[in-house]
Write a protein that holds these residues in place. Sequence first.
Motif, PDB file in Angstrom:
ATOM      1  N   GLN A   1       1.063  -1.058  -0.493  1.00  0.00           N
ATOM      2  CA  GLN A   1      -0.282  -0.113  -0.157  1.00  0.00           C
ATOM      3  C   GLN A   1       1.074   1.345  -0.022  1.00  0.00           C
ATOM      4  OE1 GLN A   1       0.764  -1.647   2.299  1.00  0.00           O
ATOM      5  NE2 GLN A   1       0.050  -1.384   4.278  1.00  0.00           N
ATOM      6  N   ALA A   2       2.562   0.985   0.215  1.00  0.00           N
ATOM      7  CA  ALA A   2       3.208   2.271   0.266  1.00  0.00           C
ATOM      8  C   ALA A   2       3.067   3.040  -1.136  1.00  0.00           C
ATOM      9  CB  ALA A   2       4.598   1.815   0.659  1.00  0.00           C
ATOM     10  N   GLU A   3       3.531   4.880  -0.847  1.00  0.00           N
ATOM     11  CA  GLU A   3       2.707   5.193  -2.021  1.00  0.00           C
ATOM     12  C   GLU A   3       4.042   4.921  -3.483  1.00  0.00           C
ATOM     13  OE1 GLU A   3       2.465   9.336  -0.465  1.00  0.00           O
ATOM     14  OE2 GLU A   3       3.259  10.076  -1.576  1.00  0.00           O
ATOM     15  N   ARG A   4       4.964   4.514  -2.499  1.00  0.00           N
ATOM     16  CA  ARG A   4       5.859   4.268  -3.554  1.00  0.00           C
ATOM     17  C   ARG A   4       5.148   2.724  -5.046  1.00  0.00           C
ATOM     18  NH1 ARG A   4      11.493   4.155  -1.595  1.00  0.00           N
ATOM     19  NH2 ARG A   4      12.070   4.229  -3.428  1.00  0.00           N
ATOM     20  N   PHE A   5       4.586   1.937  -4.284  1.00  0.00           N
ATOM     21  CA  PHE A   5       3.823   1.362  -5.729  1.00  0.00           C
ATOM     22  C   PHE A   5       3.197   1.914  -6.195  1.00  0.00           C
ATOM     23  CE2 PHE A   5       6.020  -1.407  -2.379  1.00  0.00           C
ATOM     24  CZ  PHE A   5       7.053  -1.899  -3.387  1.00  0.00           C
ATOM     25  N   ASP A   6       2.254   3.378  -6.057  1.00  0.00           N
ATOM     26  CA  ASP A   6       0.922   3.710  -6.710  1.00  0.00           C
ATOM     27  C   ASP A   6       0.823   3.721  -8.211  1.00  0.00           C
ATOM     28  OD1 ASP A   6       0.248   4.611  -4.323  1.00  0.00           O
ATOM     29  OD2 ASP A   6       0.296   6.213  -4.576  1.00  0.00           O
ATOM     30  N   ALA A   7       2.638   4.299  -8.318  1.00  0.00           N
ATOM     31  CA  ALA A   7       2.417   4.526  -9.995  1.00  0.00           C
ATOM     32  C   ALA A   7       2.678   3.047 -10.957  1.00  0.00           C
ATOM     33  CB  ALA A   7       3.535   4.761 -10.423  1.00  0.00           C
ATOM     34  N   ASP A   8       2.933   1.858 -10.553  1.00  0.00           N
ATOM     35  CA  ASP A   8       3.249   1.109 -10.879  1.00  0.00           C
ATOM     36  C   ASP A   8       2.702  -0.633 -10.000  1.00  0.00           C
ATOM     37  OD1 ASP A   8       5.283   0.974  -9.233  1.00  0.00           O
ATOM     38  OD2 ASP A   8       6.976  -0.041 -10.690  1.00  0.00           O
ATOM     39  N   ARG A   9       2.023  -0.514  -9.264  1.00  0.00           N
ATOM     40  CA  ARG A   9       1.276  -1.406  -8.369  1.00  0.00           C
ATOM     41  C   ARG A   9       1.188  -3.052  -9.193  1.00  0.00           C
ATOM     42  NH1 ARG A   9      -1.323   1.564  -4.937  1.00  0.00           N
ATOM     43  NH2 ARG A   9      -0.220   1.540  -3.794  1.00  0.00           N
ATOM     44  N   GLU A  10       0.294  -2.590  -9.963  1.00  0.00           N
ATOM     45  CA  GLU A  10      -0.134  -4.141 -10.649  1.00  0.00           C
ATOM     46  C   GLU A  10       0.727  -5.151 -11.217  1.00  0.00           C
ATOM     47  OE1 GLU A  10      -3.218  -4.743  -9.765  1.00  0.00           O
ATOM     48  OE2 GLU A  10      -3.953  -3.481  -9.175  1.00  0.00           O
ATOM     49  N   GLU A  11       1.915  -3.945 -11.796  1.00  0.00           N
ATOM     50  CA  GLU A  11       2.909  -4.784 -12.377  1.00  0.00           C
ATOM     51  C   GLU A  11       3.822  -5.020 -11.502  1.00  0.00           C
ATOM     52  OE1 GLU A  11       4.611  -1.084 -14.890  1.00  0.00           O
ATOM     53  OE2 GLU A  11       2.815  -0.943 -14.809  1.00  0.00           O
ATOM     54  N   VAL A  12       4.308  -4.937 -10.251  1.00  0.00           N
ATOM     55  CA  VAL A  12       4.814  -5.234  -9.193  1.00  0.00           C
ATOM     56  C   VAL A  12       4.034  -6.600  -8.725  1.00  0.00           C
ATOM     57  CG1 VAL A  12       5.815  -4.761  -6.527  1.00  0.00           C
ATOM     58  CG2 VAL A  12       5.618  -2.889  -8.531  1.00  0.00           C
ATOM     59  N   ILE A  13       2.696  -6.655  -8.907  1.00  0.00           N
ATOM     60  CA  ILE A  13       2.124  -7.918  -7.758  1.00  0.00           C
ATOM     61  C   ILE A  13       2.470  -8.503  -9.590  1.00  0.00           C
ATOM     62  CG2 ILE A  13      -0.399  -8.817  -7.980  1.00  0.00           C
ATOM     63  CD1 ILE A  13      -1.293  -6.445  -6.241  1.00  0.00           C
ATOM     64  N   ALA A  14       2.107  -8.607 -10.161  1.00  0.00           N
ATOM     65  CA  ALA A  14       2.380  -9.386 -11.521  1.00  0.00           C
ATOM     66  C   ALA A  14       3.833  -9.894 -11.581  1.00  0.00           C
ATOM     67  CB  ALA A  14       2.418  -8.715 -12.760  1.00  0.00           C
ATOM     68  N   ARG A  15       4.440  -8.941 -11.159  1.00  0.00           N
ATOM     69  CA  ARG A  15       6.084  -9.775 -10.684  1.00  0.00           C
ATOM     70  C   ARG A  15       6.234 -10.388  -9.646  1.00  0.00           C
ATOM     71  NH1 ARG A  15       8.154  -4.424 -12.663  1.00  0.00           N
ATOM     72  NH2 ARG A  15       8.323  -3.712 -10.604  1.00  0.00           N
ATOM     73  N   LEU A  16       5.634 -10.132  -9.118  1.00  0.00           N
ATOM     74  CA  LEU A  16       5.698 -11.070  -7.919  1.00  0.00           C
ATOM     75  C   LEU A  16       4.593 -12.934  -8.345  1.00  0.00           C
ATOM     76  CD1 LEU A  16       5.523 -11.922  -4.877  1.00  0.00           C
ATOM     77  CD2 LEU A  16       3.462 -10.194  -4.594  1.00  0.00           C
ATOM     78  N   ILE A  17       4.385 -12.648  -8.757  1.00  0.00           N
ATOM     79  CA  ILE A  17       3.086 -14.054  -9.477  1.00  0.00           C
ATOM     80  C   ILE A  17       4.413 -14.979  -9.862  1.00  0.00           C
ATOM     81  CG2 ILE A  17       0.820 -14.718 -10.535  1.00  0.00           C
ATOM     82  CD1 ILE A  17      -0.571 -12.544  -9.010  1.00  0.00           C
ATOM     83  N   ALA A  18       4.391 -13.514 -10.512  1.00  0.00           N
ATOM     84  CA  ALA A  18       5.613 -14.496 -11.790  1.00  0.00           C
ATOM     85  C   ALA A  18       6.479 -15.397 -11.384  1.00  0.00           C
ATOM     86  CB  ALA A  18       5.792 -13.325 -13.447  1.00  0.00           C
ATOM     87  N   ALA A  19       7.156 -14.667  -9.894  1.00  0.00           N
ATOM     88  CA  ALA A  19       8.280 -15.011  -9.692  1.00  0.00           C
ATOM     89  C   ALA A  19       7.944 -15.920  -8.152  1.00  0.00           C
ATOM     90  CB  ALA A  19       8.799 -13.885  -9.184  1.00  0.00           C
ATOM     91  N   GLY A  20       6.495 -17.074  -8.632  1.00  0.00           N
ATOM     92  CA  GLY A  20       6.234 -18.240  -7.898  1.00  0.00           C
ATOM     93  C   GLY A  20       5.239 -17.621  -6.581  1.00  0.00           C
ATOM     94  N   ALA A  21       5.133 -16.403  -6.110  1.00  0.00           N
ATOM     95  CA  ALA A  21       4.749 -16.169  -5.003  1.00  0.00           C
ATOM     96  C   ALA A  21       3.214 -16.848  -4.557  1.00  0.00           C
ATOM     97  CB  ALA A  21       4.401 -14.494  -4.701  1.00  0.00           C
ATOM     98  N   THR A  22       3.068 -17.367  -3.674  1.00  0.00           N
ATOM     99  CA  THR A  22       1.424 -18.198  -3.573  1.00  0.00           C
ATOM    100  C   THR A  22       0.944 -17.110  -2.009  1.00  0.00           C
ATOM    101  OG1 THR A  22       2.245 -19.758  -1.718  1.00  0.00           O
ATOM    102  CG2 THR A  22       1.972 -19.902  -4.506  1.00  0.00           C
TER     103      THR A  22
END
Length: 287
Positions: free
Chosen positions: A15-36
Amino acid sequence: MNPRLPLTDAHGHLQAERFDADREEVIARLIAAGATRLLVPSWSTESSRGALEIVRANPWMDAAIGIHPHHATDEAHERAALLEGADAPEIVAIGETGIDTKRNFAPIADQVANLEAHIEVAVQLGKPLILHCRSAGDADDAQRQLIKTLNESPITSARGRAAFQDRPPFILHSASGSAEYISEGLALGGVVSLSGLVFRPEERATADWVRSIPLDRLLTETDAPWLAMPGAPDPNRNEPANVALTLAWIAERRDESIEFLAEAISTNYDRVFPRSRPRTDGSPRSA
Ligand SMILES: [Zn+2]
Protein backbone atom coordinates in the motif's frame (compact mmCIF):
# COMPACT_ATOMS: atom_id res chain seq x y z
CA MET A 1 14.44 -17.40 -10.33
CA ASN A 2 12.53 -20.63 -10.23
CA PRO A 3 8.82 -19.89 -10.71
CA ARG A 4 7.89 -23.27 -9.27
CA LEU A 5 9.03 -22.25 -5.81
CA PRO A 6 6.24 -21.30 -3.45
CA LEU A 7 7.66 -17.87 -2.51
CA THR A 8 6.49 -16.30 0.76
CA ASP A 9 6.69 -12.61 1.58
CA ALA A 10 5.39 -12.33 5.14
CA HIS A 11 5.86 -8.54 5.18
CA GLY A 12 5.47 -6.39 2.06
CA HIS A 13 3.96 -2.90 2.27
CA LEU A 14 2.20 -2.92 -1.10
CA GLN A 15 0.00 0.00 0.00
CA ALA A 16 3.05 2.31 0.20
CA GLU A 17 2.84 5.41 -1.96
CA ARG A 18 5.96 4.29 -3.80
CA PHE A 19 3.90 1.56 -5.46
CA ASP A 20 1.07 3.88 -6.54
CA ALA A 21 2.38 4.30 -10.11
CA ASP A 22 2.91 0.61 -10.93
CA ARG A 23 1.28 -1.53 -8.22
CA GLU A 24 -0.33 -3.92 -10.71
CA GLU A 25 3.01 -4.57 -12.42
CA VAL A 26 4.67 -5.21 -9.05
CA ILE A 27 1.96 -7.76 -8.23
CA ALA A 28 2.33 -9.38 -11.68
CA ARG A 29 6.10 -9.74 -11.17
CA LEU A 30 5.51 -11.26 -7.74
CA ILE A 31 3.13 -13.86 -9.14
CA ALA A 32 5.50 -14.59 -12.06
CA ALA A 33 8.33 -15.16 -9.53
CA GLY A 34 6.23 -17.87 -7.87
CA ALA A 35 4.66 -16.11 -4.90
CA THR A 36 1.77 -17.86 -3.21
CA ARG A 37 1.79 -15.96 0.11
CA LEU A 38 1.94 -12.23 0.77
CA LEU A 39 1.05 -10.39 3.96
CA VAL A 40 0.52 -6.62 3.68
CA PRO A 41 1.23 -5.08 7.10
CA SER A 42 0.45 -1.50 8.14
CA TRP A 43 2.10 1.32 10.07
CA SER A 44 -0.74 3.82 10.59
CA THR A 45 -4.49 4.31 10.31
CA GLU A 46 -4.27 5.37 6.67
CA SER A 47 -1.93 2.55 5.66
CA SER A 48 -4.25 0.07 7.42
CA ARG A 49 -7.07 1.25 5.17
CA GLY A 50 -4.74 0.86 2.18
CA ALA A 51 -3.78 -2.70 3.17
CA LEU A 52 -7.43 -3.74 3.44
CA GLU A 53 -8.26 -2.24 0.07
CA ILE A 54 -5.45 -4.13 -1.67
CA VAL A 55 -6.22 -7.43 0.02
CA ARG A 56 -9.93 -7.14 -0.83
CA ALA A 57 -8.93 -6.67 -4.50
CA ASN A 58 -6.39 -9.54 -4.32
CA PRO A 59 -7.97 -12.13 -2.02
CA TRP A 60 -4.96 -14.47 -2.09
CA MET A 61 -3.11 -11.88 0.03
CA ASP A 62 -3.55 -11.21 3.76
CA ALA A 63 -3.56 -7.97 5.76
CA ALA A 64 -2.36 -6.78 9.16
CA ILE A 65 -3.42 -3.49 10.74
CA GLY A 66 -1.63 -1.46 13.39
CA ILE A 67 0.43 1.53 14.40
CA HIS A 68 4.22 1.55 14.09
CA PRO A 69 6.23 2.78 17.10
CA HIS A 70 7.20 5.84 15.01
CA HIS A 71 3.53 6.90 15.20
CA ALA A 72 2.95 5.87 18.83
CA THR A 73 2.38 9.51 19.85
CA ASP A 74 0.83 11.22 16.82
CA GLU A 75 -1.70 8.43 16.17
CA ALA A 76 -2.42 7.51 19.81
CA HIS A 77 -5.89 9.06 19.68
CA GLU A 78 -6.84 7.00 16.57
CA ARG A 79 -5.58 3.69 17.90
CA ALA A 80 -8.63 2.35 19.71
CA ALA A 81 -10.95 3.00 16.76
CA LEU A 82 -8.50 1.40 14.33
CA LEU A 83 -7.96 -1.74 16.40
CA GLU A 84 -11.69 -2.20 16.87
CA GLY A 85 -11.81 -3.27 13.22
CA ALA A 86 -9.15 -5.96 13.67
CA ASP A 87 -11.68 -8.79 13.61
CA ALA A 88 -12.23 -8.39 9.83
CA PRO A 89 -11.58 -11.71 8.02
CA GLU A 90 -8.86 -10.25 5.75
CA ILE A 91 -6.81 -9.34 8.82
CA VAL A 92 -4.67 -12.28 9.95
CA ALA A 93 -2.24 -10.39 12.23
CA ILE A 94 -1.84 -7.22 14.29
CA GLY A 95 0.91 -4.78 13.36
CA GLU A 96 3.41 -3.76 12.69
CA THR A 97 4.10 -2.38 16.13
CA GLY A 98 6.95 -2.63 18.64
CA ILE A 99 9.88 -0.56 19.91
CA ASP A 100 12.32 1.64 17.96
CA THR A 101 15.08 3.52 19.79
CA LYS A 102 17.16 3.93 16.65
CA ARG A 103 15.13 6.82 15.31
CA ASN A 104 13.14 7.57 18.47
CA PHE A 105 10.24 9.32 16.75
CA ALA A 106 8.07 8.81 19.87
CA PRO A 107 8.89 8.79 23.61
CA ILE A 108 9.52 5.28 24.90
CA ALA A 109 6.53 5.43 27.30
CA ASP A 110 4.24 6.08 24.33
CA GLN A 111 5.83 3.22 22.36
CA VAL A 112 5.27 0.82 25.26
CA ALA A 113 1.63 1.95 25.67
CA ASN A 114 1.12 1.53 21.91
CA LEU A 115 2.63 -1.96 22.00
CA GLU A 116 0.53 -2.97 25.01
CA ALA A 117 -2.69 -1.88 23.27
CA HIS A 118 -1.80 -4.05 20.25
CA ILE A 119 -0.91 -7.02 22.48
CA GLU A 120 -4.31 -6.84 24.15
CA VAL A 121 -6.12 -7.02 20.79
CA ALA A 122 -3.86 -9.82 19.55
CA VAL A 123 -4.68 -11.92 22.62
CA GLN A 124 -8.40 -11.14 22.40
CA LEU A 125 -8.57 -12.23 18.76
CA GLY A 126 -5.85 -14.90 18.73
CA LYS A 127 -4.16 -13.04 15.84
CA PRO A 128 -0.35 -12.88 16.09
CA LEU A 129 1.58 -9.65 16.60
CA ILE A 130 4.04 -8.40 13.99
CA LEU A 131 6.88 -6.85 15.96
CA HIS A 132 9.35 -4.24 14.79
CA CYS A 133 12.43 -3.74 16.98
CA ARG A 134 15.50 -1.63 16.22
CA SER A 135 18.23 -0.11 18.40
CA ALA A 136 20.95 2.30 17.29
CA GLY A 137 24.27 0.73 16.29
CA ASP A 138 25.27 -2.17 18.52
CA ALA A 139 22.92 -1.16 21.35
CA ASP A 140 20.12 -3.51 22.38
CA ASP A 141 17.93 -1.25 24.51
CA ALA A 142 14.95 -1.63 22.15
CA GLN A 143 15.29 -5.44 22.24
CA ARG A 144 15.53 -5.37 26.09
CA GLN A 145 12.38 -3.24 26.31
CA LEU A 146 10.49 -5.42 23.84
CA ILE A 147 11.27 -8.67 25.68
CA LYS A 148 10.42 -7.02 29.03
CA THR A 149 7.05 -5.78 27.74
CA LEU A 150 6.22 -9.19 26.23
CA ASN A 151 7.18 -10.92 29.47
CA GLU A 152 4.92 -8.66 31.53
CA SER A 153 2.01 -8.88 29.09
CA PRO A 154 -0.90 -11.30 28.63
CA ILE A 155 0.70 -12.71 25.46
CA THR A 156 3.14 -14.75 27.60
CA SER A 157 0.54 -15.60 30.28
CA ALA A 158 -1.91 -18.49 30.56
CA ARG A 159 -4.46 -16.29 28.79
CA GLY A 160 -2.12 -15.83 25.82
CA ARG A 161 -1.33 -19.54 25.67
CA ALA A 162 -5.03 -20.33 25.65
CA ALA A 163 -5.63 -17.82 22.83
CA PHE A 164 -2.86 -19.14 20.56
CA GLN A 165 -2.67 -22.79 21.62
CA ASP A 166 0.20 -24.28 19.54
CA ARG A 167 0.53 -21.27 17.25
CA PRO A 168 3.31 -18.69 17.60
CA PRO A 169 1.89 -15.53 19.25
CA PHE A 170 4.28 -13.10 17.53
CA ILE A 171 6.66 -12.57 14.64
CA LEU A 172 10.04 -10.85 15.07
CA HIS A 173 9.75 -9.02 11.76
CA SER A 174 12.94 -8.14 9.86
CA ALA A 175 14.74 -9.74 12.77
CA SER A 176 17.92 -7.97 13.79
CA GLY A 177 20.13 -8.16 16.84
CA SER A 178 22.15 -10.57 18.93
CA ALA A 179 21.87 -14.34 19.12
CA GLU A 180 20.76 -13.88 22.73
CA TYR A 181 17.80 -11.72 21.73
CA ILE A 182 16.74 -14.14 19.00
CA SER A 183 16.86 -17.08 21.40
CA GLU A 184 14.79 -15.13 23.95
CA GLY A 185 12.21 -14.45 21.27
CA LEU A 186 12.15 -18.13 20.30
CA ALA A 187 11.83 -19.17 23.96
CA LEU A 188 8.70 -17.00 24.24
CA GLY A 189 7.22 -18.92 21.31
CA GLY A 190 7.91 -16.38 18.54
CA VAL A 191 8.76 -16.81 14.88
CA VAL A 192 11.79 -15.17 13.24
CA SER A 193 11.19 -13.42 9.91
CA LEU A 194 14.24 -12.48 7.83
CA SER A 195 14.46 -9.61 5.35
CA GLY A 196 17.13 -8.02 3.15
CA LEU A 197 18.70 -6.69 6.36
CA VAL A 198 20.64 -9.97 6.48
CA PHE A 199 22.88 -8.65 3.68
CA ARG A 200 24.07 -5.60 5.63
CA PRO A 201 27.57 -5.69 7.13
CA GLU A 202 26.32 -4.38 10.50
CA GLU A 203 23.90 -7.34 10.70
CA ARG A 204 26.61 -9.98 10.38
CA ALA A 205 25.46 -11.72 13.60
CA THR A 206 22.51 -13.05 11.58
CA ALA A 207 24.77 -15.38 9.59
CA ASP A 208 25.58 -17.18 12.89
CA TRP A 209 22.15 -17.45 14.45
CA VAL A 210 20.25 -18.18 11.23
CA ARG A 211 21.40 -21.79 11.49
CA SER A 212 19.97 -22.21 14.99
CA ILE A 213 16.39 -21.19 14.14
CA PRO A 214 14.15 -24.28 14.18
CA LEU A 215 12.83 -24.93 10.66
CA ASP A 216 9.23 -24.46 11.80
CA ARG A 217 9.94 -20.99 13.27
CA LEU A 218 11.30 -19.29 10.17
CA LEU A 219 9.66 -16.86 7.72
CA THR A 220 10.90 -14.74 4.80
CA GLU A 221 9.90 -11.16 4.00
CA THR A 222 10.97 -8.08 2.08
CA ASP A 223 9.66 -5.09 4.11
CA ALA A 224 9.20 -3.59 0.63
CA PRO A 225 9.48 -0.81 -0.48
CA TRP A 226 12.30 -0.56 2.08
CA LEU A 227 15.44 -2.66 2.66
CA ALA A 228 16.41 -3.37 -0.97
CA MET A 229 19.21 -5.93 -0.95
CA PRO A 230 22.23 -6.45 -3.19
CA GLY A 231 20.98 -7.93 -6.45
CA ALA A 232 17.61 -6.18 -6.32
CA PRO A 233 16.74 -4.89 -9.83
CA ASP A 234 16.01 -1.41 -8.41
CA PRO A 235 18.43 -0.63 -5.58
CA ASN A 236 16.22 2.29 -4.50
CA ARG A 237 12.97 0.38 -4.13
CA ASN A 238 12.50 -3.12 -2.83
CA GLU A 239 9.55 -5.19 -4.03
CA PRO A 240 8.02 -8.49 -2.89
CA ALA A 241 9.40 -10.54 -5.82
CA ASN A 242 12.90 -9.91 -4.42
CA VAL A 243 12.18 -12.18 -1.45
CA ALA A 244 13.76 -14.94 -3.58
CA LEU A 245 17.18 -13.36 -2.94
CA THR A 246 16.78 -13.55 0.85
CA LEU A 247 15.46 -17.11 0.59
CA ALA A 248 18.61 -18.12 -1.33
CA TRP A 249 20.84 -16.42 1.27
CA ILE A 250 19.17 -18.34 4.11
CA ALA A 251 19.25 -21.68 2.25
CA GLU A 252 22.99 -21.32 1.66
CA ARG A 253 23.77 -20.54 5.31
CA ARG A 254 21.58 -23.37 6.59
CA ASP A 255 22.82 -25.93 4.05
CA GLU A 256 19.27 -26.56 2.89
CA SER A 257 17.96 -26.63 -0.67
CA ILE A 258 15.99 -23.58 -1.77
CA GLU A 259 13.04 -25.79 -2.73
CA PHE A 260 12.96 -27.51 0.68
CA LEU A 261 13.18 -24.22 2.54
CA ALA A 262 10.53 -22.54 0.36
CA GLU A 263 8.05 -25.35 1.09
CA ALA A 264 8.78 -25.24 4.83
CA ILE A 265 8.34 -21.46 4.99
CA SER A 266 5.07 -21.61 3.08
CA THR A 267 3.80 -24.23 5.55
CA ASN A 268 4.96 -22.04 8.45
CA TYR A 269 3.06 -19.08 7.02
CA ASP A 270 -0.19 -21.04 6.99
CA ARG A 271 0.30 -22.17 10.58
CA VAL A 272 1.26 -18.71 11.87
CA PHE A 273 -1.49 -16.85 9.97
CA PRO A 274 -4.51 -19.16 9.79
CA ARG A 275 -7.26 -17.82 7.52
CA SER A 276 -11.00 -17.87 7.90
CA ARG A 277 -11.35 -17.24 4.12
CA PRO A 278 -10.70 -19.86 1.45
CA ARG A 279 -7.31 -19.59 -0.27
CA THR A 280 -8.60 -20.62 -3.71
CA ASP A 281 -10.23 -17.44 -5.02
CA GLY A 282 -7.90 -15.29 -7.07
CA SER A 283 -4.85 -17.14 -5.81
CA PRO A 284 -2.00 -17.58 -8.27
CA ARG A 285 -1.90 -21.13 -6.98
CA SER A 286 -4.25 -22.62 -4.45
CA ALA A 287 -1.62 -25.03 -3.07
ZN1 LIG B 1 7.54 -2.98 7.81
